[in-house]
Each structure stands twice: as C-alpha cells, then as structure tokens.
Scaffold this active site. Structure first.
Site, PDB file in Angstrom:
ATOM      1  N   ASP A   1      77.730  13.899  20.868  1.00 57.20           N
ATOM      2  CA  ASP A   1      78.505  14.111  22.089  1.00 57.20           C
ATOM      3  C   ASP A   1      77.832  13.409  23.275  1.00 57.20           C
ATOM      4  OD1 ASP A   1      80.354  15.076  23.910  1.00 57.20           O
ATOM      5  OD2 ASP A   1      80.346  17.087  23.076  1.00 57.20           O
TER       6      ASP A   1
ATOM      7  N   SER B   1      84.469  15.718  27.118  1.00 54.20           N
ATOM      8  CA  SER B   1      84.468  15.837  25.667  1.00 54.20           C
ATOM      9  C   SER B   1      85.841  16.141  25.080  1.00 54.20           C
ATOM     10  CB  SER B   1      83.488  16.932  25.232  1.00 54.20           C
ATOM     11  OG  SER B   1      82.188  16.645  25.650  1.00 54.20           O
TER      12      SER B   1
ATOM     13  N   THR C   1      84.719  19.304  21.615  1.00 52.02           N
ATOM     14  CA  THR C   1      84.574  18.241  20.628  1.00 52.02           C
ATOM     15  C   THR C   1      85.087  18.638  19.242  1.00 52.02           C
ATOM     16  OG1 THR C   1      82.713  17.357  21.888  1.00 52.02           O
ATOM     17  CG2 THR C   1      82.960  16.608  19.625  1.00 52.02           C
TER      18      THR C   1
ATOM     19  N   ASP D   1      68.485  30.627  12.474  1.00 55.50           N
ATOM     20  CA  ASP D   1      69.458  29.554  12.664  1.00 55.50           C
ATOM     21  C   ASP D   1      69.171  28.384  11.741  1.00 55.50           C
ATOM     22  OD1 ASP D   1      70.410  31.163  14.625  1.00 55.50           O
ATOM     23  OD2 ASP D   1      69.861  29.860  16.304  1.00 55.50           O
TER      24      ASP D   1
END
EC number: 3.1.3.1
Length: 324
Positions: free
Chosen positions: A59, A109, A172, A305
């Site tokens: 991005d 975006s 996005t 994560d």
C-alpha cells in the site's frame, strides 16, 4: 543558500565518493546495452496460461517508495544505495500502472485499490464503485458497483483468498469484495444515519454477504465484526478494542452460518491456532488477529500474531486443494 550550494557542489566534486568503475563511460553503456538485449530477448512472449495468480500490493508503494527502499537496501550493505537492486527489479517482466483517483491529485487507497483490483478508476474515498459515486452519498451507489478480479476468479471456479496486514475491511482489501460510498464505513457503527436509512451496508457485512464462499480471509479487524461494546477476546479490558456494531450482530457467526452444509469453516484469532490447523479438513478459513490493523512487523507479538509470511503460506496451502 550559498553555504548550502557550496557544500553541495563540494560533495559532488569529491572524487573519493565515486567508485572507479563508475568513472568509465563504458560502464554505463555496457549496462544499457545489456538491458536492451534482455528486453529484446523477451519479445517472444510466453503463450502459456497461468494456473495461479498472486497479487502482492504494498500500500502506497509508488516509484518514490521503491526508490527509497532500493537505496536503503544498498546502504544497509555499506554501499551508496542507488546501484542496488530489489528482487522484484530482477523479474523478466516489469510494468508500471497508474492507479490514480478520478477527482484527486493525491490518491487514496480506496480509489486506487478499485483501479488495481477492478480495473476501473474511482473517486477518492470510494471503493468497489465507479466514478459515478460521490463520497458519503449512499444514494449514488446503486447501479455503480464494479466487480473485482477475485469475483471473476470465483465465478470461474477457482479458489480465492485475501491476506492483509491491515484490517480485512480496510480500503485496499475491501475493493476485492465491497461496494461503498465511503471507505471508512467499516461497520454500521461508523455510518451516518442517512446512509443506514438509505439501505447501504457496511463493509464488514459485505465481507460476509457479498461473496460468502471466499476460501481464505486473514488479517485484522475483529472489532467491526462484533456487537457494540462487546469485549475483545485478546484485550478484554481495553475500551478502544470493543465491538462497534450497532445492529448487535455477530458477523463471525454469520460467516460460519452462511457456509454450505457439510463444509468445515474455521475461525481463529491466535497464531497458535492458525498454525495448528489441519488444513486438509478445513474448507473455509477466517482469521482475525487484531481488533484493528495488525501491528508493524517490528512490533509484532510473535506469540499471538502470525507474520505475513506465515499467513501467505497457510493461504496457499488452503487454496491449492482446488485443482483449478
């Protein structure tokens, strides 16, 4: 200004900063000739049909960002930087695409992702719609929806997936499945009353409803899937991570309920559970690892994560079960 100019020219004039080979004009001419020869060798185009397609989108990754990355890579290797090459600059085929907004000099975006994934230029702040839609105006959306390459692939019987380090409802990735007059309508809790009354749906709801058979969805954005003020599973004491939905729906449950009978749908929010999955027994996978966007890689909690590499690896193993 004079001082700055004197310093600038003094640096330019310092021969010690220039490698000897770069002083020879033939060094540059040889590189140019080799580039031309390589380009000419590519004129016999590959006529094979690709079986798989993976789109990686950094991005904001315009030419200037790529240039900065190239220079940094070289400087980290104790060189000047400009002479360095990124791996993608070594690919046999390279092209540039302009993904500008129709109404803004500096794009965002949403409109650019619409151009990238749907092939249609759009207004700033709108996603998955044509330029006929005005930002914030719900009543301009109907009939202006545009479809994405993800939808086209799905209609052709291919397995499809979305992996992102942002929230899965971010502008996005949402261009792959959503149609919205405002990129920020992540849940109905972010929508104005006139948009709700006008029948527009928030992006999280569209993720569940528009293309319910997306095989893999991995990223962040838990809070947009749960009722307002519902505690987050990972941060139960933090108010900013609580659910935001005014309709009181549990969209993770709705995602699960929408799957065909006999198919196995798995939802995970922890890295451990993602990597422990027996993917041969999973037909649909939803992973939401943070309430909002995932944290930057340098700050990522390696216990809870997954990395982008790990998510992409899981996604590919899921999708490759489809022979097409």
């Amino acid at each position: 200004m004079k001082v700055l100019l004197l310093i600038f020219f003094a640096q330019l004039g310092s021969t010690s900063l220039v490698p000897e080979r770069e002083k020879d004009p033939e060094y540059w001419r040889a590189q140019a000739q080799e580039t031309l020869r390589e380009a000419l060798r590519l004129q016999h185009l590959n006529q094979n049909v690709a079986k798989n397609l993976i789109l990686f989108l950094g991005d904001g990754m315009g030419v200037s960002t790529v240039t900065a990355a190239r220079i940094l890579k070289g400087q980290l290797q104790n060189r000047k930087g400009e002479e360095s090459l990124l791996e993608m600059e070594k690919f046999p085929y390279v092209a540039l695409a302009k993904t500008y907004n129709t109404n803004a000099q500096v794009p965002d975006s949403a409109g650019t992702a619409t151009a990238y994934l749907c092939g249609v230029k759009a207004n700033e702040g709108t996603v998955g719609v044509s330029a006929g839609v005005t930002r914030d105006r719900c009543n301009t959306t109907k009939g202006q929806e545009v479809t994405s390459i993800l939808r086209w692939a799905k209609d052709e019987g291919k397995a499809v997936g979305i992996v992102t380090t942002t929230r899965v409802t971010h502008a996005t990735p949402s261009a792959a499945y959503a149609h919205s007059a405002n990129r920020d309508w992540y849940s109905d809790g972010e929508m104005p009353l006139d948009a709700l009354e006008g029948g527009c749906r928030d992006i999280a709801r569209q993720l569940v409803e528009n293309i319910p058979d997306i095989e893999v969805i991995l990223g962040g954005g838990r809070k947009y899937m749960f009722p307002k003020n519902a505690s987050d599973v990972e941060y139960p004491q933090e108010d900013k991570h609580r659910g935001t939905r005014l309709d009181r729906r549990d969209l993770v449950q709705a995602w699960h309920d929408a799957k065909p009978r006999g198919k196995v749908a798995k939802y995970v929010w922890h890295r451990r559970d993602l990597l422990a999955l027996n993917l041969s027994r999973v037909d649909f996978l939803l992973g939401l690892f943070e309430p909002g966007d995932l944290v930057y890689e340098l700050d990522r909690n390696n216990e809870t994560d997954p990395s982008l590499t790990e998510m992409v690896g899981v996604a590919i193993r899921m999708l490759q079960k489809n022979p097409r």
